[in-house]
Design a protein around this motif. Structure first.
Motif, PDB file in Angstrom:
ATOM      1  N   ARG A  58       0.848  -1.192   0.000  1.00  0.00           N
ATOM      2  CA  ARG A  58       0.000   0.000   0.000  1.00  0.00           C
ATOM      3  C   ARG A  58       0.878   1.234   0.000  1.00  0.00           C
ATOM      4  O   ARG A  58       1.791   1.350   0.797  1.00  0.00           O
ATOM      5  N   HIS A  59       0.582   2.096  -0.892  1.00  0.00           N
ATOM      6  CA  HIS A  59       1.299   3.370  -0.935  1.00  0.00           C
ATOM      7  C   HIS A  59       0.459   4.407  -0.220  1.00  0.00           C
ATOM      8  O   HIS A  59      -0.686   4.643  -0.577  1.00  0.00           O
ATOM      9  N   THR A  60       1.065   4.968   0.775  1.00  0.00           N
ATOM     10  CA  THR A  60       0.353   6.027   1.478  1.00  0.00           C
ATOM     11  C   THR A  60       0.828   7.360   0.939  1.00  0.00           C
ATOM     12  O   THR A  60       2.013   7.596   0.744  1.00  0.00           O
ATOM     13  N   VAL A  61      -0.104   8.198   0.673  1.00  0.00           N
ATOM     14  CA  VAL A  61       0.200   9.525   0.142  1.00  0.00           C
ATOM     15  C   VAL A  61       0.374  10.464   1.323  1.00  0.00           C
ATOM     16  O   VAL A  61      -0.500  10.571   2.178  1.00  0.00           O
ATOM     17  N   VAL A  62       1.510  11.123   1.351  1.00  0.00           N
ATOM     18  CA  VAL A  62       1.778  12.086   2.411  1.00  0.00           C
ATOM     19  C   VAL A  62       1.245  13.438   1.953  1.00  0.00           C
ATOM     20  O   VAL A  62       1.626  13.942   0.901  1.00  0.00           O
ATOM     21  N   GLN A  63       0.359  13.984   2.747  1.00  0.00           N
ATOM     22  CA  GLN A  63      -0.201  15.281   2.377  1.00  0.00           C
ATOM     23  C   GLN A  63       0.750  16.386   2.817  1.00  0.00           C
ATOM     24  O   GLN A  63       1.238  16.382   3.945  1.00  0.00           O
ATOM     25  N   GLU A  64       0.980  17.290   1.907  1.00  0.00           N
ATOM     26  CA  GLU A  64       1.839  18.426   2.213  1.00  0.00           C
ATOM     27  C   GLU A  64       0.981  19.576   2.714  1.00  0.00           C
ATOM     28  O   GLU A  64      -0.201  19.666   2.399  1.00  0.00           O
ATOM     29  N   ASP A  65       1.616  20.446   3.465  1.00  0.00           N
ATOM     30  CA  ASP A  65       0.918  21.634   3.968  1.00  0.00           C
ATOM     31  C   ASP A  65       0.659  22.567   2.792  1.00  0.00           C
ATOM     32  O   ASP A  65       1.588  22.998   2.108  1.00  0.00           O
ATOM     33  N   THR A  66      -0.571  22.857   2.546  1.00  0.00           N
ATOM     34  CA  THR A  66      -0.921  23.692   1.402  1.00  0.00           C
ATOM     35  C   THR A  66      -1.194  25.136   1.805  1.00  0.00           C
ATOM     36  O   THR A  66      -1.791  25.884   1.061  1.00  0.00           O
ATOM     37  N   GLY A  67      -0.751  25.545   2.978  1.00  0.00           N
ATOM     38  CA  GLY A  67      -0.972  26.915   3.441  1.00  0.00           C
ATOM     39  C   GLY A  67      -0.101  27.906   2.692  1.00  0.00           C
ATOM     40  O   GLY A  67       0.843  27.557   1.975  1.00  0.00           O
ATOM     41  N   ILE A  68      -0.421  29.153   2.852  1.00  0.00           N
ATOM     42  CA  ILE A  68       0.324  30.226   2.197  1.00  0.00           C
ATOM     43  C   ILE A  68       1.506  30.608   3.076  1.00  0.00           C
ATOM     44  O   ILE A  68       1.364  30.808   4.280  1.00  0.00           O
ATOM     45  N   ASP A  69       2.662  30.722   2.452  1.00  0.00           N
ATOM     46  CA  ASP A  69       3.864  31.105   3.184  1.00  0.00           C
ATOM     47  C   ASP A  69       3.857  32.623   3.393  1.00  0.00           C
ATOM     48  O   ASP A  69       3.893  33.386   2.426  1.00  0.00           O
ATOM     49  N   LEU A  70       3.795  33.060   4.628  1.00  0.00           N
ATOM     50  CA  LEU A  70       3.711  34.483   4.942  1.00  0.00           C
ATOM     51  C   LEU A  70       5.075  35.140   5.159  1.00  0.00           C
ATOM     52  O   LEU A  70       5.149  36.346   5.355  1.00  0.00           O
ATOM     53  N   ALA A  71       6.128  34.392   5.125  1.00  0.00           N
ATOM     54  CA  ALA A  71       7.453  34.950   5.392  1.00  0.00           C
ATOM     55  C   ALA A  71       7.841  36.062   4.410  1.00  0.00           C
ATOM     56  O   ALA A  71       8.326  37.118   4.840  1.00  0.00           O
TER      57      ALA A  71
END
Length: 134
Positions: free
Chosen positions: A5-18
């Motif tokens: 089983r391949h598990t998909v790692v979800q990435e943080d899709t937030g906006i980078d405010l730096a």
């Protein structure tokens, strides 16, 4: 046969405010530094109106002459005998600055001439009189 089983790692899709914070900090620093270079005379004067008045675009040293014939520079009342030294002190920070005399319309003309004379004795070649455009 074995299935993996391949598990998909979800990435943080937030906006980078730096980058935005860096930009805001740079603006803040710019306005703080720019405010340090603004030297006002310290009082409000009722300037005379003139059709040929135009805005002064370069950094200037403002000297005000009130209706009661008091001389103000850098938000402090100054005796006319100390005015030359004060202008020389301010010109050390800004050697190319012009002097703008903000004289009230009810001020004594002789005092305004003395202020202009003290500015020229301090080494300022560009002395202007402030007026309100009509």
């Amino acid at each position: 046969m074995k299935f993996r089983r391949h598990t998909v790692v979800q990435e943080d899709t937030g906006i980078d405010l730096a980058p935005m914070l860096d930009f805001v900090m740079n603006l803040l620093i710019f306005f703080i530094i720019a405010a340090a270079f603004v030297h006002e005379s310290g009082i409000r004067v009722n300037r005379p109106a003139a059709k040929t008045a135009k805005p002064e675009d370069k950094g200037s040293i403002f000297v005000a002459v009130s209706a009661t014939n008091e001389v103000w520079i850098d938000r402090q009342r100054v005796d006319i005998r100390r005015l030359r030294a004060e202008i020389e002190r301010m010109r050390r920070d800004r050697p190319k600055a012009a002097v703008v005399v903000q004289a009230d319309r009810d001020a004594r003309a002789g005092l305004m001439v003395e202020v202009m004379d003290q500015a020229r004795l301090a080494g300022v070649a560009d002395v202007a009189i402030s007026a309100t455009p009509q």
